[in-house]
Design a protein around this motif. Structure first.
Motif, short mmCIF file in Angstrom:
data_model
loop_
_atom_site.label_atom_id
_atom_site.label_comp_id
_atom_site.label_asym_id
_atom_site.label_seq_id
_atom_site.Cartn_x
_atom_site.Cartn_y
_atom_site.Cartn_z
N UNK A 1 10.35 1.11 20.90
CA UNK A 1 10.08 2.36 21.58
C UNK A 1 9.31 3.37 20.75
N UNK A 2 9.09 3.10 19.46
CA UNK A 2 8.44 4.10 18.61
C UNK A 2 7.13 3.62 18.01
N UNK A 3 7.15 2.58 17.18
CA UNK A 3 5.91 2.07 16.58
C UNK A 3 6.10 0.62 16.12
N UNK A 4 4.96 -0.02 15.85
CA UNK A 4 4.94 -1.40 15.36
C UNK A 4 4.19 -1.40 14.03
N UNK A 5 4.82 -1.99 13.03
CA UNK A 5 4.18 -2.13 11.72
C UNK A 5 3.44 -3.46 11.71
N UNK A 6 2.18 -3.41 11.34
CA UNK A 6 1.34 -4.60 11.33
C UNK A 6 0.66 -4.72 9.97
N UNK A 7 -0.06 -5.82 9.80
CA UNK A 7 -0.93 -6.03 8.65
C UNK A 7 -2.28 -6.48 9.15
N UNK A 8 -3.34 -6.01 8.50
CA UNK A 8 -4.68 -6.51 8.84
C UNK A 8 -4.82 -7.91 8.24
N UNK A 9 -5.96 -8.57 8.40
CA UNK A 9 -6.08 -9.95 7.91
C UNK A 9 -5.85 -10.14 6.41
N UNK B 1 0.84 -1.19 0.00
CA UNK B 1 0.00 0.00 0.00
C UNK B 1 0.88 1.25 0.00
N UNK B 2 0.45 2.28 -0.71
CA UNK B 2 1.14 3.56 -0.67
C UNK B 2 0.54 4.46 0.42
N UNK B 3 -0.54 4.02 1.00
CA UNK B 3 -1.21 4.73 2.08
C UNK B 3 -1.56 3.69 3.13
N UNK B 4 -1.35 4.02 4.39
CA UNK B 4 -1.74 3.08 5.44
C UNK B 4 -2.40 3.86 6.57
N UNK B 5 -3.01 3.13 7.48
CA UNK B 5 -3.69 3.74 8.62
C UNK B 5 -2.81 3.60 9.85
N UNK B 6 -2.66 4.69 10.59
CA UNK B 6 -1.97 4.66 11.89
C UNK B 6 -3.03 4.57 12.98
N UNK B 7 -2.90 3.58 13.84
CA UNK B 7 -3.75 3.46 15.02
C UNK B 7 -2.96 4.08 16.17
N UNK B 8 -3.49 5.15 16.74
CA UNK B 8 -2.79 5.88 17.80
C UNK B 8 -3.40 5.52 19.16
N UNK B 9 -2.53 5.07 20.06
CA UNK B 9 -2.96 4.75 21.42
C UNK B 9 -2.56 5.92 22.32
N UNK B 10 -3.24 6.09 23.45
CA UNK B 10 -2.89 7.20 24.35
C UNK B 10 -1.39 7.19 24.66
N UNK B 11 -0.77 8.36 24.58
CA UNK B 11 0.66 8.47 24.73
C UNK B 11 1.11 9.09 26.03
N UNK C 1 -3.52 -8.22 4.71
CA UNK C 1 -2.20 -7.71 4.37
C UNK C 1 -2.08 -6.21 4.20
N UNK C 2 -3.15 -5.46 4.46
CA UNK C 2 -3.06 -4.01 4.41
C UNK C 2 -2.25 -3.51 5.60
N UNK C 3 -1.30 -2.61 5.34
CA UNK C 3 -0.42 -2.15 6.39
C UNK C 3 -1.14 -1.21 7.36
N UNK C 4 -0.75 -1.34 8.63
CA UNK C 4 -1.26 -0.48 9.70
C UNK C 4 -0.13 -0.33 10.71
N UNK C 5 0.07 0.88 11.19
CA UNK C 5 1.09 1.11 12.21
C UNK C 5 0.40 1.42 13.53
#
Length: 144
Positions: free
Chosen positions: A124-132, A83-93, A134-138
């Protein structure tokens, strides 16, 4: 007035991805547009092929009306590239770096249980994941 946007994910299995993204974002199924009582009724106004159904898509929304909607549409062709675009899931920081990282790890573990997979970790910064599918999500901490 600024334009609004609704990200759309193409997929092979709309119900599968909808379940994952509802878990990831806390979204719910969006009601059909007024005055329609169901998605099927809404879709009937379009001249769609006979084999198209409401199950071929999912429309999700933030229950508080704050975040963007997410559309998930079933398409016949498979995903072929990154993907050239992905979704970032932001958790409370909140808290120090260790506490923020613990929150990021806990969220990624929750999303693995929902069907996602970890692709890479940037400690310490972020985790790169894939949804079921294979779409990227951080997964990262929200900005303070």
């Amino acid at each position: 007035m600024a334009a609004t946007f609704d990200p759309t994910l193409d997929c092979a299995d709309a119900p599968l991805l909808a379940a994952f993204w509802k878990t990831a974002l806390g979204h719910v199924d969006e009601p059909p547009p007024v005055p329609f009582a169901t998605r099927e009724e809404w879709l009937a106004q379009f001249d769609l092929p006979d084999d198209d159904s409401a199950d071929d898509g999912a429309w999700l929304c933030d229950p508080d009306g704050v975040g963007p909607r997410l559309s998930i549409l079933q398409v016949p062709e498979p995903k072929t590239a990154e993907n050239r675009l992905h979704i970032d899931v932001r958790v409370p920081g909140h808290g120090g770096p260790g506490e923020r990282w613990a929150g990021i790890r806990a969220e990624s573990e929750r999303l693995v249980k929902a069907g996602g997979s970890v692709l890479d970790e940037f400690d310490g910064h972020h985790i790169v994941m894939a949804d079921p599918e294979g779409n990227e999500v951080c997964v990262a901490a929200a900005s303070a």
